[in-house]
Design a protein around this motif. Structure first.
Motif, PDB file in Angstrom:
ATOM      1  N   ALA A   1       0.902  -1.320  -0.182  1.00 47.41           N
ATOM      2  CA  ALA A   1      -0.005  -0.014   0.094  1.00 47.41           C
ATOM      3  C   ALA A   1       1.029   1.195   0.114  1.00 47.41           C
ATOM      4  N   ALA A   2       2.019   1.236   0.726  1.00 46.35           N
ATOM      5  CA  ALA A   2       2.849   2.487   0.656  1.00 46.35           C
ATOM      6  C   ALA A   2       3.412   2.671  -0.556  1.00 46.35           C
ATOM      7  N   ALA A   3       3.793   1.272  -1.318  1.00 44.15           N
ATOM      8  CA  ALA A   3       4.474   1.495  -2.536  1.00 44.15           C
ATOM      9  C   ALA A   3       3.534   2.147  -3.598  1.00 44.15           C
ATOM     10  N   ALA A   4       2.187   1.753  -3.488  1.00 48.60           N
ATOM     11  CA  ALA A   4       1.165   2.140  -4.349  1.00 48.60           C
ATOM     12  C   ALA A   4       0.647   3.683  -3.974  1.00 48.60           C
ATOM     13  N   ALA A   5       0.975   4.049  -2.682  1.00 48.19           N
ATOM     14  CA  ALA A   5       0.697   5.586  -2.530  1.00 48.19           C
ATOM     15  C   ALA A   5       1.943   6.220  -3.232  1.00 48.19           C
ATOM     16  N   SER A   6       3.068   5.638  -2.869  1.00 53.07           N
ATOM     17  CA  SER A   6       4.214   6.626  -3.343  1.00 53.07           C
ATOM     18  C   SER A   6       4.263   6.709  -5.170  1.00 53.07           C
ATOM     19  N   ALA A   7       3.675   5.448  -5.789  1.00 53.09           N
ATOM     20  CA  ALA A   7       3.448   5.620  -7.075  1.00 53.09           C
ATOM     21  C   ALA A   7       2.358   6.508  -7.622  1.00 53.09           C
TER      22      ALA A   7
ATOM     23  N   VAL B   1       1.807   9.260  -5.757  1.00 60.26           N
ATOM     24  CA  VAL B   1       2.144  10.660  -5.659  1.00 60.26           C
ATOM     25  C   VAL B   1       3.239  10.716  -6.954  1.00 60.26           C
ATOM     26  N   GLY B   2       4.014   9.940  -7.387  1.00 65.96           N
ATOM     27  CA  GLY B   2       4.792  10.145  -8.646  1.00 65.96           C
ATOM     28  C   GLY B   2       3.958  10.468  -9.735  1.00 65.96           C
ATOM     29  N   VAL B   3       2.706   9.710 -10.100  1.00 71.78           N
ATOM     30  CA  VAL B   3       2.083   9.999 -11.153  1.00 71.78           C
ATOM     31  C   VAL B   3       1.397  11.291 -11.085  1.00 71.78           C
ATOM     32  N   GLY B   4       1.147  12.035  -9.800  1.00 69.86           N
ATOM     33  CA  GLY B   4       0.666  13.070  -9.756  1.00 69.86           C
ATOM     34  C   GLY B   4       1.810  14.212 -10.129  1.00 69.86           C
ATOM     35  N   HIS B   5       2.936  14.090  -9.512  1.00 71.17           N
ATOM     36  CA  HIS B   5       4.082  15.153  -9.944  1.00 71.17           C
ATOM     37  C   HIS B   5       4.230  14.737 -11.417  1.00 71.17           C
ATOM     38  N   PHE B   6       4.209  13.566 -12.135  1.00 72.62           N
ATOM     39  CA  PHE B   6       4.391  13.575 -13.495  1.00 72.62           C
ATOM     40  C   PHE B   6       3.233  14.444 -14.277  1.00 72.62           C
ATOM     41  N   LEU B   7       2.117  14.414 -13.791  1.00 73.27           N
ATOM     42  CA  LEU B   7       1.043  15.014 -14.292  1.00 73.27           C
ATOM     43  C   LEU B   7       1.179  16.768 -14.262  1.00 73.27           C
TER      44      LEU B   7
END
Length: 367
Positions: A157-163, A165-171
């Motif tokens: 779940a932590a890895a999914a949440a980090s991913a 956040v990464g997608v949000g930063h990418f967008l």
């Protein structure tokens, strides 16, 4: 007429050799320059959420500059020409992915049947091959994997949440890059003219001349990069057609799009091609496709990029090759993506500051 400054001599009473004095003079100047470069690098890294999208926007602007010039020659207003360039890019990207999706949807049922048959063959090989893994052992491995997933839910779940956040930063970065590209296309010269006002008056003309040369070199680099991507895509397409793989043209489109992303793009396209070959015809076909992919990647990294990009930006192929290696080592994918454009712009900019000094030797060599 300016007279040359006399060379500073060491203290006659000093025992320090003149060579050491000269070396120390060079050393502290090099340290100052290195400190300035390190500070600039730290600032760019600290504000990477803004600096990287702006750098990508500069590359997109260089790529779309020829189309923007054509639209302006047709007397399109500058903002409308910028919007037209962005819409044309969006149509090309959407069209490519739509073509990929259409071909996948058309050939997916047959590919799925082959995948199931290949998986069944793989299970039989595990049981009867040298590994001698029967169904009971496979069930035990599956149970252990299920237990690991259940016990690692928090980490997953932590890895999914980090991913996420990464997608949000990418967008967010993508939005910044697109908005900046629009303003660079619509009013790039006005923005640059405003920035050069802080330059001393007697340096304005050389600075603008050097910037024009640097920008022309950057535009030439992007044209060469399109050619490199096209050659990579054709190489993968020829291999896919020779092996009669499904979705060959989808592989062509995927390779062309991902070729603009250093390292990761080629690995992604090659992985998809090898997976298709494995599912369709088995491991021998997959190994052949892997060899074709490695050949295309090696040709790109050691021939196409050094030669084509070096000619486009007036850099020696060895400088391009070393620059790619250093950029990838320092900053990974982003470094490999930006190092050659930055090097091309910087070299052309420096040559433009004093064209009489740098152009004369080139003219003599070309005779």
């Amino acid at each position: 007429m300016l007279t040359p400054r006399p060379r500073r001599q060491g203290n006659p009473g000093s025992r320090v050799p003149q060579g050491v004095v000269t070396a120390s003079d060079w050393a502290w100047r090099v340290l100052v320059i290195a400190g300035f470069v390190a500070l600039a690098w730290w600032l760019l890294t600290y504000f990477s959420a803004v600096s990287v999208p702006l750098a990508v926007a500069m590359l997109l602007t260089a790529l779309l500059t020829p189309l923007n010039r054509v639209l302006r020659r047709w007397r399109w207003p500058h903002p409308l020409a910028a919007v037209g360039c962005l819409l044309a890019t969006a149509l090309v990207v959407v069209g490519v992915f739509a073509a990929i999706g259409t071909q996948i949807a058309r050939e997916w049922p047959q590919l799925w049947d082959k995948a199931l048959a290949g998986f069944s063959t793989f299970l039989n090989w595990l049981a009867s091959g040298p590994l001698q893994i029967d169904q009971t052992q496979l069930s035990d491995y599956l149970s252990q994997f299920t237990e690991w997933v259940n016990s690692s839910r928090a980490d997953l779940a932590a890895a999914a949440a980090s991913a996420g956040v990464g997608v949000g930063h990418f967008l967010a970065g993508l939005a910044i890059a697109l908005i900046a590209t629009f303003f660079f296309l619509a009013s790039g010269r006005e923005i640059w003219a405003a920035l050069t006002r802080i330059v001393p008056a007697h340096y304005v003309i050389p600075t603008r001349r050097a910037a024009d040369r640097g920008w022309a070199s950057l535009v030439a680099y992007m044209r060469a990069q399109v050619l490199v991507a096209l050659v990579d895509a054709i190489g993968i397409l020829i291999g896919a057609l020779a092996l009669q793989l499904p979705m060959a043209w989808a592989l062509f489109a995927l390779t062309f799009v991902t070729a603009f992303i250093p390292v990761v793009g080629a690995v992604l396209a090659g992985t998809v091609a090898c997976a298709l070959a494995l599912v369709t015809y088995g491991p021998v076909s997959a190994l052949i496709m892997l060899a074709i992919t490695v050949f295309v990647m090696e040709m790109e990294g050691h021939f196409l990029q050094p030669v084509l990009l070096g000619r486009a930006v007036s850099l020696h192929p060895l400088a391009v090759l070393i620059g790619l290696a250093i950029g990838a080592t320092i900053a990974g994918i982003v470094g490999a993506l930006l190092v050659i454009p930055v090097l091309a712009f910087s070299v052309a900019f420096l040559r433009g500051l004093d064209p009489d000094r740098f152009d004369a030797p080139q003219a003599e060599l070309s005779k």
